[in-house]
Design a protein around this motif. Structure first.
Motif, PDB file in Angstrom:
ATOM      1  N   THR A 173      -7.107   5.246  -7.508  1.00 48.45           N
ATOM      2  CA  THR A 173      -7.377   5.612  -6.121  1.00 48.45           C
ATOM      3  C   THR A 173      -7.698   4.369  -5.300  1.00 48.45           C
ATOM      4  O   THR A 173      -7.195   4.183  -4.190  1.00 48.45           O
ATOM      5  CB  THR A 173      -8.570   6.592  -6.054  1.00 48.45           C
ATOM      6  OG1 THR A 173      -8.296   7.678  -6.921  1.00 48.45           O
ATOM      7  CG2 THR A 173      -8.779   7.099  -4.651  1.00 48.45           C
ATOM      8  N   ARG A 174      -8.527   3.482  -5.887  1.00 46.80           N
ATOM      9  CA  ARG A 174      -8.879   2.256  -5.166  1.00 46.80           C
ATOM     10  C   ARG A 174      -7.659   1.365  -4.980  1.00 46.80           C
ATOM     11  O   ARG A 174      -7.482   0.761  -3.924  1.00 46.80           O
ATOM     12  CB  ARG A 174      -9.984   1.516  -5.911  1.00 46.80           C
ATOM     13  CG  ARG A 174     -11.343   2.189  -5.730  1.00 46.80           C
ATOM     14  CD  ARG A 174     -12.436   1.422  -6.415  1.00 46.80           C
ATOM     15  NE  ARG A 174     -12.417   0.012  -6.049  1.00 46.80           N
ATOM     16  CZ  ARG A 174     -13.092  -0.927  -6.693  1.00 46.80           C
ATOM     17  NH1 ARG A 174     -13.831  -0.603  -7.730  1.00 46.80           N
ATOM     18  NH2 ARG A 174     -13.038  -2.168  -6.295  1.00 46.80           N
ATOM     19  N   ALA A 175      -6.797   1.295  -6.017  1.00 52.85           N
ATOM     20  CA  ALA A 175      -5.597   0.458  -5.918  1.00 52.85           C
ATOM     21  C   ALA A 175      -4.671   0.989  -4.822  1.00 52.85           C
ATOM     22  O   ALA A 175      -4.109   0.228  -4.037  1.00 52.85           O
ATOM     23  CB  ALA A 175      -4.870   0.424  -7.258  1.00 52.85           C
ATOM     24  N   MET A 176      -4.522   2.314  -4.766  1.00 44.20           N
ATOM     25  CA  MET A 176      -3.663   2.920  -3.746  1.00 44.20           C
ATOM     26  C   MET A 176      -4.218   2.653  -2.358  1.00 44.20           C
ATOM     27  O   MET A 176      -3.479   2.308  -1.435  1.00 44.20           O
ATOM     28  CB  MET A 176      -3.608   4.436  -3.936  1.00 44.20           C
ATOM     29  CG  MET A 176      -2.695   4.903  -5.017  1.00 44.20           C
ATOM     30  SD  MET A 176      -2.635   6.691  -4.912  1.00 44.20           S
ATOM     31  CE  MET A 176      -1.644   7.057  -6.339  1.00 44.20           C
TER      32      MET A 176
ATOM     33  N   ARG B 102       5.998   9.624   0.510  1.00 43.54           N
ATOM     34  CA  ARG B 102       4.711  10.259   0.734  1.00 43.54           C
ATOM     35  C   ARG B 102       3.634   9.803  -0.227  1.00 43.54           C
ATOM     36  O   ARG B 102       2.497  10.186  -0.125  1.00 43.54           O
ATOM     37  CB  ARG B 102       4.866  11.794   0.633  1.00 43.54           C
ATOM     38  CG  ARG B 102       5.524  12.415   1.831  1.00 43.54           C
ATOM     39  CD  ARG B 102       4.561  12.491   2.997  1.00 43.54           C
ATOM     40  NE  ARG B 102       5.243  12.622   4.263  1.00 43.54           N
ATOM     41  CZ  ARG B 102       5.596  13.760   4.822  1.00 43.54           C
ATOM     42  NH1 ARG B 102       5.350  14.892   4.216  1.00 43.54           N
ATOM     43  NH2 ARG B 102       6.190  13.789   5.974  1.00 43.54           N
ATOM     44  N   MET B 103       4.018   9.006  -1.209  1.00 43.65           N
ATOM     45  CA  MET B 103       3.067   8.574  -2.223  1.00 43.65           C
ATOM     46  C   MET B 103       3.439   7.169  -2.643  1.00 43.65           C
ATOM     47  O   MET B 103       4.609   6.815  -2.548  1.00 43.65           O
ATOM     48  CB  MET B 103       3.237   9.439  -3.471  1.00 43.65           C
ATOM     49  CG  MET B 103       2.329  10.582  -3.583  1.00 43.65           C
ATOM     50  SD  MET B 103       2.796  11.387  -5.108  1.00 43.65           S
ATOM     51  CE  MET B 103       1.317  12.239  -5.436  1.00 43.65           C
TER      52      MET B 103
ATOM     53  N   THR C 254       4.658   0.378  -7.757  1.00 40.85           N
ATOM     54  CA  THR C 254       5.830   1.170  -8.102  1.00 40.85           C
ATOM     55  C   THR C 254       5.476   2.342  -9.005  1.00 40.85           C
ATOM     56  O   THR C 254       6.024   3.424  -8.888  1.00 40.85           O
ATOM     57  CB  THR C 254       6.834   0.286  -8.865  1.00 40.85           C
ATOM     58  OG1 THR C 254       6.988  -0.916  -8.159  1.00 40.85           O
ATOM     59  CG2 THR C 254       8.146   0.990  -9.043  1.00 40.85           C
ATOM     60  N   LEU C 255       4.532   2.095  -9.912  1.00 44.80           N
ATOM     61  CA  LEU C 255       4.246   3.113 -10.921  1.00 44.80           C
ATOM     62  C   LEU C 255       2.999   3.924 -10.601  1.00 44.80           C
ATOM     63  O   LEU C 255       2.552   4.715 -11.421  1.00 44.80           O
ATOM     64  CB  LEU C 255       4.111   2.454 -12.292  1.00 44.80           C
ATOM     65  CG  LEU C 255       5.466   2.137 -12.948  1.00 44.80           C
ATOM     66  CD1 LEU C 255       5.298   1.205 -14.114  1.00 44.80           C
ATOM     67  CD2 LEU C 255       6.157   3.412 -13.392  1.00 44.80           C
ATOM     68  N   HIS C 256       2.436   3.762  -9.425  1.00 48.24           N
ATOM     69  CA  HIS C 256       1.225   4.526  -9.099  1.00 48.24           C
ATOM     70  C   HIS C 256       1.457   6.023  -9.184  1.00 48.24           C
ATOM     71  O   HIS C 256       0.646   6.759  -9.738  1.00 48.24           O
ATOM     72  CB  HIS C 256       0.739   4.159  -7.697  1.00 48.24           C
ATOM     73  CG  HIS C 256      -0.053   2.890  -7.669  1.00 48.24           C
ATOM     74  ND1 HIS C 256      -0.459   2.300  -6.500  1.00 48.24           N
ATOM     75  CD2 HIS C 256      -0.517   2.098  -8.648  1.00 48.24           C
ATOM     76  CE1 HIS C 256      -1.144   1.193  -6.779  1.00 48.24           C
ATOM     77  NE2 HIS C 256      -1.167   1.057  -8.075  1.00 48.24           N
TER      78      HIS C 256
END
Lengths: 457, 132
Positions: A248-251, A342-343, B27-29
């Motif tokens: 979540t933090r990385a995103m 979207r992600m 890319t892989l999230h």
């Protein structure tokens, strides 16, 4: 009758836990990811078989039936879902997992007197319910069953605080008394809190909230493992809770946001403000033939795909166009914003589906310096991820998000359906710049026309 | 199991969870989130235990609902992750190179690869029969 003694049970659960760790490890790299996922599935099968063989069981036919029903619903949906709708499906699966954890905790309440176990039950109830209803709201937002803009009303912080207080009071009383009625009340409070938590989150931030709720469900599952004294649930749940938090933090970092800012930003007000500039400024719109000439006589083209491309199912045509241009000796790359689609990573999946080689997909940090030397940046159905307002307009909902610097290319071509702003609801000043050309229409239709025109050059 | 051993295991699992995803490319999230999502579907084990102990009809009904939800999370989670990941392949053998022309890419896109769909078909019954 049980077939497995406790030692074997523990060893098999350990094997399943190792499978889960290997699965997450495998998902770190594109080469091993698919195998990793299968290892995880294998671990799950081992665990489920083990539980049937190790615990004294009644109602086995009923349980089998329920498993068949659950798989019968989920597997076909998961197999047939369009890749564009995948984020909301993940949200849905996450929500039902949280719901299951809450129900397990509810039923275990009658079986314990231990206050510590009751505390774990209370935690599972609350977090599971928040995850269930919160995921439901994210699903509605992504499916556009409701507005994607942040929903804020004046009493929201008060309502949230009241829900929190009611939850704490009910939780304390449950630990003291073990009352099932209060547990149902806590469940209801959790459901309300989940809705209140996600409502103020703007559309573009919803994927991060899915990831956060995913971590929540992991924690609920870990707590239910403490309730049942089941090591596998504790390990698997904790793994997901911890890795989900990091993810979540990385995103959030990839979008230049903080998790707290996403959850509570709308409370402070101002974050819903869009650009105030009038939208009746002149733009330069053009024909497919003109765009084909721009592209066909360029040396270097960067294609920036966005959600509009995915919705129009135009990824295959985009791949063909890239190929037609490469045959003319033009260097073509795809610039992928971390949150295109979207992600995070969604666009990579869509383009990989269209057989665009992994090597042509360039990450933002890798390609941003190359726009300066690019003749044409072709933006297909993307808007927010190239919007300079993210750098210039403080107070804009996307302010601070790193963007693809398409404005530095010599020419910018936007393929857009209309002048409607992007998912975040912010107007894009780049559309009005002199080097920008617009081609209106469905992304796939426009690409098909441009492709035909390029081939006719 | 004793509380202190469970606590030890929990704390160690936290660190493993942190370590295992610390350096993932964006890319892989999405697949990683989806894979983690499938893993917490293991609450199915808890749901089965509760359902197996249920003696009253109401309790059984609620437990079975939990089993259905947890199965949906577990099975759906792994299947949707697999679908995402089957899209990831580099310039591997058996695929037309981009220089081979647009037609090859188009064909590959329209005609489903029998090998790939067979894997998905095969992995699912395995799930379900294993769970039975």
């Amino acid at each position: 009758m049980t077939l497995l003694d406790p030692l074997w049970t523990a060893l098999l659960y350990l094997a399943a836990a190792v499978c889960f760790i290997l699965a997450l490890k495998g998902l770190n790299s594109p080469r091993t990811a698919r195998r990793g996922n299968l290892v995880g599935a294998f671990g799950a099968v081992v665990a489920v078989v083990t539980v049937f063989l190790s615990v004294k069981m009644d109602n086995v036919p009923w349980i089998m039936g329920a498993i068949v029903v659950g798989s019968g619903i989920a597997a076909p949906v998961a197999r047939r879902v369009r890749m564009t709708q995948m984020p909301q499906l993940v949200a849905l699966f996450n929500g039902v997992g949280g719901g299951a954890a809450a129900l397990v905790a509810l039923l275990e309440l009658a079986h314990t007197e231990d206050p510590w176990v009751r505390l774990a039950i209370v935690f599972t109830l609350l977090v599971g319910a928040v995850s269930f209803s919160g995921s439901g709201v994210t699903f509605a937002k992504l499916q556009e069953l409701m507005t994607t803009r942040p929903v804020v009303f004046p009493g929201l912080p008060v309502a949230m605080a009241l829900a929190l207080l009611a939850g704490l009071a009910a939780a304390g009383a449950i630990v003291g008394t073990g009352s099932t009625g209060l547990a149902l009340l806590l469940l209801a409070v959790g459901l309300v809190a989940g809705v209140l938590l996600v409502l103020p989150v703007g559309g573009a931030d919803v994927p991060i909230v899915i990831s956060l709720l995913n971590a929540f469900t992991g924690l609920a599952v870990a707590a239910s493992g403490l309730v049942l004294g089941n090591v596998l649930l504790v390990v698997a749940g904790t793994l997901v809770g911890a890795s989900g938090t990091i993810l979540t933090r990385a995103m959030a970092a990839a979008m230049g946001r903080s998790v707290a800012g996403i959850l509570f930003g709308a409370f402070k007000g101002g974050s819903t403000a869009g650009s105030t500039t009038a939208s009746d400024r002149p733009v330069r719109s053009s024909s497919a033939e003109d765009v084909a000439v721009l592209l066909g006589y360029a040396q270097r083209v960067i294609i920036v795909p966005g959600y509009g491309l995915a919705v129009a199912q135009g990824q295959h045509t985009a791949a063909e166009l890239a190929e037609a241009l490469e045959e003319r000796g033009i260097r073509v790359d795809f610039a992928i914003h971390p949150v295109a689609g979207r992600m995070p990573g969604h666009m990579n999946v869509l383009l990989a589906e269209a057989n665009v080689p992994y090597e042509s997909l360039k990450e933002m940090s890798e390609i941003n310096s190359e726009f300066k030397t690019t003749d044409v940046a072709l933006v297909v159905g993307a808007n927010d991820v190239v919007n300079p307002a993210a750098k210039t307009t403080a107070g804009s909902p996307i302010y601070g998000m790193p963007i693809l610097e398409v404005g530095e290319a010599r020419q910018v071509v936007f393929l857009k359906r209309s002048m409607r702003p992007g998912f975040a609801g912010v107007e894009n000043d780049l559309l009005y710049e002199p080097q920008t050309t617009l081609l209106f229409g469905d992304a796939k239709d426009s690409l098909t026309q441009v492709l035909a025109a390029v081939k006719g050059l | 199991m004793e509380g202190i051993s469970l606590l030890t295991i929990t704390v160690l699992a936290v660190f493993v969870g942190f370590e295992v995803v610390s350096k993932v490319s964006s890319t892989l999230h999405t697949p990683l989130m989806s894979g983690a999502n499938a893993i917490h579907g293991i609450i199915l084990v808890g749901s089965i235990i509760v359902a197996g102990q249920a003696s009253e009809p109401l309790v059984l009904a609620v437990a079975l609902l939990a089993v259905v939800l947890a199965t949906a999370n577990l099975v759906g989670g792994f299947v949707v992750t697999d679908r995402m990941l089957e899209m990831f392949h580099g310039r591997g053998p058996g695929r037309g190179t981009r220089a081979a022309g647009a037609r090859a890419v188009d064909d590959a896109a329209v005609v489903p690869d029998p090998a790939e769909s067979a894997v998905v078909e095969a992995s699912n019954p395995a799930h379900e029969s294993g769970a039975r």
